[in-house]
Design an enzyme around this catalytic site. Structure first.
Site, PDB file in Angstrom:
ATOM      1  N   ASP A  22     -27.187  -0.236   8.406  1.00 22.70           N
ATOM      2  CA  ASP A  22     -28.417  -0.207   7.625  1.00 22.70           C
ATOM      3  C   ASP A  22     -29.425  -1.213   8.161  1.00 22.70           C
ATOM      4  O   ASP A  22     -29.094  -2.103   8.940  1.00 22.70           O
ATOM      5  CB  ASP A  22     -28.107  -0.529   6.157  1.00 22.70           C
ATOM      6  CG  ASP A  22     -27.138   0.465   5.535  1.00 22.70           C
ATOM      7  OD1 ASP A  22     -27.092   1.607   6.014  1.00 22.70           O
ATOM      8  OD2 ASP A  22     -26.439   0.090   4.570  1.00 22.70           O
ATOM      9  N   TYR A  77     -16.515  -5.363   8.124  1.00 21.04           N
ATOM     10  CA  TYR A  77     -17.780  -5.919   7.649  1.00 21.04           C
ATOM     11  C   TYR A  77     -17.512  -7.279   7.018  1.00 21.04           C
ATOM     12  O   TYR A  77     -16.517  -7.465   6.316  1.00 21.04           O
ATOM     13  CB  TYR A  77     -18.401  -5.023   6.575  1.00 21.04           C
ATOM     14  CG  TYR A  77     -19.317  -3.936   7.095  1.00 21.04           C
ATOM     15  CD1 TYR A  77     -20.699  -4.101   7.056  1.00 21.04           C
ATOM     16  CD2 TYR A  77     -18.807  -2.747   7.604  1.00 21.04           C
ATOM     17  CE1 TYR A  77     -21.543  -3.106   7.518  1.00 21.04           C
ATOM     18  CE2 TYR A  77     -19.640  -1.745   8.062  1.00 21.04           C
ATOM     19  CZ  TYR A  77     -21.015  -1.925   8.015  1.00 21.04           C
ATOM     20  OH  TYR A  77     -21.848  -0.941   8.479  1.00 21.04           O
TER      21      TYR A  77
END
Length: 217
Positions: free
Chosen positions: A52, A110
């Site tokens: 993103d 992540y």
């Protein structure tokens, strides 16, 4: 023609994510620009995942097909000469012709950082969310086990996703740890939905503040 696996690091602050799009500069675009500058051909670059806007990467893998004889450090140096300073290639190696950086990935990790101090930290301004209210990292670590396993994560997919397939994902591990005033949410899985990690973290913060009851995950 050879398929080359490129491994990148990048600061995503200035980019609209990885994938090329018409409304802003992306990391994929600047990599393609560099490949064209080095080889003279505008080749497609396939990434291991989408990221993103504003997301950074330390080990992002992508593949490109090229006739260039350059490999290893020589290719890295040539590409980096044409890269902006916030994107860098640090490994370039030849792989099998059928290699795909997304489908052959063994897993993805992540790390979401939270600066949990009474005053903002300028160094972490772009790399962590600032939260004044104290976080109980041990408590949060005890409940993130609910994320682990194979589940339908549709409730953790952001609005606007263009996903056509299943919303089922497998999470291999998930932890919340504290390093001084820095709290790290680390999750590993086979893949993630649009905004999934942000929503997972947001859910934890709401549980920590009492907005959501423990056990809601």
């Amino acid at each position: 023609m050879a398929r080359i696996l490129l491994t990148l690091r990048y600061d995503g602050t200035a980019y609209h994510g990885w994938q090329v799009q018409p409304n802003g500069v992306t990391v994929q675009q600047v990599v393609q620009d560099a490949v064209e500058a080095v080889t003279g051909v505008r080749s497609g670059v396939t990434g291991c995942s989408r990221t993103d806007a504003g997301v950074h990467a330390d080990m992002f893998c992508c593949a490109v097909d090229t006739d260039s004889p350059l490999r290893g450090d020589k290719l890295c140096s040539a590409l980096n000469f044409h890269m902006p300073r916030d994107v860098s290639v640090y490994d370039a190696r030849e792989v099998d012709a059928d290699f795909h950086p997304r489908y052959h990935a063994k897993g993805k990790r992540y790390v979401y950082r939270i600066w949990n101090g009474p005053q903002r930290h300028p160094v972490y301004e772009k790399y962590a969310i600032w939260l004044k209210k104290p976080l109980d990292a041990n408590y949060l670590n005890s409940i993130v086990t609910s994320y682990v396993g194979t589940h339908d994560f549709a409730a953790f997919c952001g609005a606007g996703s263009d996903l056509q397939g299943t919303t089922e994902r497998t999470i291999h591990s998930c932890t919340v740890t504290r390093q001084g005033d820095l709290v790290l949410f680390t999750v590993e899985g086979d893949g993630f939905l649009y905004n999934m990690v942000r929503i997972m973290v947001g859910t934890l913060l709401d549980i920590n503040s009492g907005k959501i009851e423990k056990g809601s995950i």
